[in-house]
Design an enzyme around this catalytic site. Structure first.
Site, PDB file in Angstrom:
ATOM      1  N   TYR A   1      60.089  30.894  70.218  1.00 62.18           N
ATOM      2  CA  TYR A   1      61.131  30.302  71.077  1.00 62.18           C
ATOM      3  C   TYR A   1      60.553  29.621  72.313  1.00 62.18           C
ATOM      4  O   TYR A   1      61.082  28.613  72.788  1.00 62.18           O
ATOM      5  CB  TYR A   1      62.159  31.365  71.477  1.00 62.18           C
ATOM      6  CG  TYR A   1      61.707  32.392  72.494  1.00 62.18           C
ATOM      7  CD1 TYR A   1      61.865  32.182  73.856  1.00 62.18           C
ATOM      8  CD2 TYR A   1      61.133  33.595  72.081  1.00 62.18           C
ATOM      9  CE1 TYR A   1      61.466  33.125  74.792  1.00 62.18           C
ATOM     10  CE2 TYR A   1      60.729  34.548  73.009  1.00 62.18           C
ATOM     11  CZ  TYR A   1      60.900  34.309  74.353  1.00 62.18           C
ATOM     12  OH  TYR A   1      60.488  35.245  75.279  1.00 62.18           O
TER      13      TYR A   1
ATOM     14  N   ASP B   1      66.262  34.500  69.179  1.00 66.52           N
ATOM     15  CA  ASP B   1      64.984  33.874  69.525  1.00 66.52           C
ATOM     16  C   ASP B   1      64.502  32.945  68.408  1.00 66.52           C
ATOM     17  O   ASP B   1      63.847  31.932  68.673  1.00 66.52           O
ATOM     18  CB  ASP B   1      63.917  34.933  69.788  1.00 66.52           C
ATOM     19  CG  ASP B   1      64.080  35.640  71.129  1.00 66.52           C
ATOM     20  OD1 ASP B   1      64.969  35.236  71.905  1.00 66.52           O
ATOM     21  OD2 ASP B   1      63.330  36.593  71.395  1.00 66.52           O
TER      22      ASP B   1
ATOM     23  N   HIS C   1      71.953  40.088  70.694  1.00 67.51           N
ATOM     24  CA  HIS C   1      70.735  39.365  71.051  1.00 67.51           C
ATOM     25  C   HIS C   1      69.756  39.380  69.877  1.00 67.51           C
ATOM     26  O   HIS C   1      69.181  38.348  69.523  1.00 67.51           O
ATOM     27  CB  HIS C   1      70.087  39.978  72.296  1.00 67.51           C
ATOM     28  CG  HIS C   1      68.905  39.206  72.780  1.00 67.51           C
ATOM     29  ND1 HIS C   1      68.991  37.881  73.138  1.00 67.51           N
ATOM     30  CD2 HIS C   1      67.590  39.554  72.939  1.00 67.51           C
ATOM     31  CE1 HIS C   1      67.795  37.449  73.509  1.00 67.51           C
ATOM     32  NE2 HIS C   1      66.937  38.433  73.384  1.00 67.51           N
ATOM     33  N   LYS C   2      69.596  40.532  69.283  1.00 66.49           N
ATOM     34  CA  LYS C   2      68.794  40.682  68.068  1.00 66.49           C
ATOM     35  C   LYS C   2      69.393  41.802  67.231  1.00 66.49           C
ATOM     36  O   LYS C   2      70.081  42.683  67.753  1.00 66.49           O
ATOM     37  CB  LYS C   2      67.330  41.044  68.403  1.00 66.49           C
ATOM     38  CG  LYS C   2      66.557  39.981  69.171  1.00 66.49           C
ATOM     39  CD  LYS C   2      65.120  40.433  69.403  1.00 66.49           C
ATOM     40  CE  LYS C   2      64.349  39.394  70.224  1.00 66.49           C
ATOM     41  NZ  LYS C   2      62.927  39.785  70.437  1.00 66.49           N
TER      42      LYS C   2
ATOM     43  N   TYR D   1      68.839  45.148  68.515  1.00 68.95           N
ATOM     44  CA  TYR D   1      69.537  45.523  69.748  1.00 68.95           C
ATOM     45  C   TYR D   1      71.041  45.515  69.503  1.00 68.95           C
ATOM     46  O   TYR D   1      71.757  44.607  69.949  1.00 68.95           O
ATOM     47  CB  TYR D   1      69.174  44.568  70.887  1.00 68.95           C
ATOM     48  CG  TYR D   1      67.713  44.540  71.253  1.00 68.95           C
ATOM     49  CD1 TYR D   1      66.993  45.721  71.422  1.00 68.95           C
ATOM     50  CD2 TYR D   1      67.043  43.332  71.437  1.00 68.95           C
ATOM     51  CE1 TYR D   1      65.648  45.688  71.753  1.00 68.95           C
ATOM     52  CE2 TYR D   1      65.700  43.299  71.778  1.00 68.95           C
ATOM     53  CZ  TYR D   1      65.006  44.477  71.924  1.00 68.95           C
ATOM     54  OH  TYR D   1      63.676  44.455  72.254  1.00 68.95           O
TER      55      TYR D   1
ATOM     56  N   ASP E   1      69.594  35.644  78.054  1.00 64.64           N
ATOM     57  CA  ASP E   1      68.528  34.902  77.378  1.00 64.64           C
ATOM     58  C   ASP E   1      69.025  34.281  76.071  1.00 64.64           C
ATOM     59  O   ASP E   1      68.685  33.152  75.710  1.00 64.64           O
ATOM     60  CB  ASP E   1      67.341  35.810  77.025  1.00 64.64           C
ATOM     61  CG  ASP E   1      66.967  36.814  78.098  1.00 64.64           C
ATOM     62  OD1 ASP E   1      67.852  37.285  78.834  1.00 64.64           O
ATOM     63  OD2 ASP E   1      65.775  37.156  78.183  1.00 64.64           O
TER      64      ASP E   1
ATOM     65  N   ARG F   1      64.839  35.001  85.706  1.00 59.61           N
ATOM     66  CA  ARG F   1      64.680  34.150  84.522  1.00 59.61           C
ATOM     67  C   ARG F   1      65.922  34.208  83.625  1.00 59.61           C
ATOM     68  O   ARG F   1      66.247  33.233  82.961  1.00 59.61           O
ATOM     69  CB  ARG F   1      63.418  34.513  83.738  1.00 59.61           C
ATOM     70  CG  ARG F   1      63.091  33.456  82.672  1.00 59.61           C
ATOM     71  CD  ARG F   1      61.610  33.382  82.361  1.00 59.61           C
ATOM     72  NE  ARG F   1      61.148  34.484  81.551  1.00 59.61           N
ATOM     73  CZ  ARG F   1      59.955  35.043  81.668  1.00 59.61           C
ATOM     74  NH1 ARG F   1      59.100  34.618  82.595  1.00 59.61           N
ATOM     75  NH2 ARG F   1      59.597  36.028  80.884  1.00 59.61           N
TER      76      ARG F   1
ATOM     77  N   GLY G   1      68.096  31.707  84.847  1.00 55.95           N
ATOM     78  CA  GLY G   1      67.579  30.414  84.404  1.00 55.95           C
ATOM     79  C   GLY G   1      67.967  30.106  82.968  1.00 55.95           C
ATOM     80  O   GLY G   1      68.416  28.995  82.654  1.00 55.95           O
ATOM     81  N   TRP G   2      67.821  31.099  82.093  1.00 59.83           N
ATOM     82  CA  TRP G   2      68.232  30.899  80.697  1.00 59.83           C
ATOM     83  C   TRP G   2      69.717  30.529  80.629  1.00 59.83           C
ATOM     84  O   TRP G   2      70.123  29.641  79.877  1.00 59.83           O
ATOM     85  CB  TRP G   2      68.008  32.165  79.876  1.00 59.83           C
ATOM     86  CG  TRP G   2      66.607  32.600  79.575  1.00 59.83           C
ATOM     87  CD1 TRP G   2      66.070  33.848  79.775  1.00 59.83           C
ATOM     88  CD2 TRP G   2      65.548  31.836  78.966  1.00 59.83           C
ATOM     89  NE1 TRP G   2      64.765  33.904  79.338  1.00 59.83           N
ATOM     90  CE2 TRP G   2      64.424  32.677  78.834  1.00 59.83           C
ATOM     91  CE3 TRP G   2      65.452  30.511  78.520  1.00 59.83           C
ATOM     92  CZ2 TRP G   2      63.225  32.252  78.278  1.00 59.83           C
ATOM     93  CZ3 TRP G   2      64.244  30.085  77.971  1.00 59.83           C
ATOM     94  CH2 TRP G   2      63.144  30.948  77.860  1.00 59.83           C
TER      95      TRP G   2
END
Length: 403
Positions: free
Chosen positions: A69, A119, A163-164, A167, A174, A244, A247-248
């Protein structure tokens, strides 16, 4: 002067050898040349990365190719740079990465559709423009494979993408960047935009559940089940706000909005989220122009000005203004941030190669070893130089501001 033999076979052999040797010499010269400080920051960084990693899959010192990613983010920037400069070496750098993974049938090597992870979607963004330019069906096939991953992707009960797969019930800021701009572009270009409401819903869920009214910022993640040790037992949110992650989130919004028509009912809602974030982060900007790893705890011991998240905020602010989503005043915030990056975290060596320091190497929640989301955890993650999180975000910021 070179004399070629009359025999055609030997003539062909010598010409081929000369071509190969010439190419090698050219590459060696390119590796040794000084990168001019007269170039724009975007090209200085792009050439520096190519110099260190002539093949894009080797970025971050990977020893074997990885569908990654972070490299996807960097190559998205190279595509933008190619669009501005028309320099084929930037296009070739992107295509070279894609062709390492995508065979002639469109299968993506080292991508397992059953291993659901947002990702794994992000690098697929580079395939759209490659398909437009080459018309090679393998790129379209690969795009469709990635799109189909959303069809059986695990979701929270409220409809948010985990997310994954590893998880369960968790949404991270993110993940919005990893999945939504790709999803939005695909549905806009191939499905008549029918899934744009689903794209918007992902932002709505994280806005509803991670927005912190005390700071006007967003917690890193949300566990709908509230079962994770890091999760607040009442709200399910992670303990802290991480730069961050902000930011994502900002980049995800400003990139996904590219594919929302002006008359789409969710467009103004997303623009509202963008304005809300811009106003909040402007309040937390340090006098240097950068932002802290934990932006709302500037005075807490150990906190530091982090370069990748700062670059991401500069990018989304600048693009937000340029696309008419944000008021012009935020360009000043973006410029102050970019100037801070140049002064505080960008260095140049004797060959003109530029580097970025003060990048948080990685951060997440849960997993093994366990990441508890505490302030101490975020401070103790490695601080590295030339990590791709920072390089890609800086490239995007530099291209957007055209510095």
């Amino acid at each position: 002067m070179i004399f070629l033999p009359k025999n055609n076979f030997y003539k062909k052999v010598i010409v081929m050898l000369l071509f190969c040797c010439g190419k090698t010499i050219a590459q060696d010269v390119d590796q040794n040349r000084i990168i001019s400080d007269k170039l724009k920051w975007s090209e200085r960084m792009a050439l520096s990365i190519i110099k260190r990693y002539p093949e894009a899959w080797k970025i971050d010192k990977h020893e074997v190719p990885k569908w990654d990613y972070k490299i996807g983010m960097i190559l998205t920037a190279y595509q933008k740079l190619y669009g501005k400069t028309n320099d084929p070496k930037y296009y070739d750098y992107v295509k070279g990465y894609a062709d390492v993974f995508i065979d002639e049938t469109g299968v993506i090597k080292k991508f397992d559709p059953k291993n659901h992870s947002l990702d794994n979607i992000n690098a697929g963004k580079i395939l759209f423009d490659l398909y437009v330019k080459t018309k090679q069906e393998k790129y379209l096939t690969a795009i469709k494979i990635l799109r189909s991953n959303f069809d059986d992707y695990p979701r929270t009960q409220s409809g948010g993408f985990w997310h994954k797969k590893i998880y369960p019930n968790q949404m991270w800021l993110d993940g919005l960047y990893m999945g939504e701009p790709f999803y939005a572009r695909y549905t806009a270009e191939f499905e008549g935009g029918e899934k744009l409401n689903d794209v918007a819903h992902q932002f709505e869920l994280l806005h509803k559940h991670t927005f912190d009214r005390k700071t006007d910022l967003y917690f890193h993640a949300w566990d709908e089940s509230k079962q994770m040790a890091w999760a607040n037992k009442e709200t399910g949110t992670a303990p802290h706000i991480w730069l961050r992650a902000l930011g994502w989130y900002g980049m995800a919004l400003v990139d996904a909005l590219d594919y929302f028509p002006k008359d789409h009912p969710k467009r103004n809602e997303l623009i509202g989220y963008l304005n809300e974030l811009a106003a909040a982060i402007a309040k937390y900007q340090h006098k240097s122009g950068l932002w802290y790893q934990i932006p709302n705890l500037q005075n807490q011991k150990g906190n530091y000005l982090e370069s990748s998240g700062s670059s991401m905020l500069v990018y989304f602010l600048a693009k937000g203004v340029h696309n008419g989503y944000l008021p012009a005043k935020f360009e000043k915030v973006a410029n102050k941030g970019f100037n801070g990056l140049i002064k505080k975290v960008i260095t140049a060596d004797e060959n003109g190669e530029i580097h970025m320091v003060q990048v948080c190497g990685s951060a997440g929640l849960g997993g093994n070893p366990y990441r508890d989301g505490s302030f101490e955890y975020y401070m103790n993650e490695k601080i590295v130089t030339d990590n791709s999180h920072g390089l890609g975000a800086f490239l995007l910021a530099a291209i957007e501001l055209d510095k």
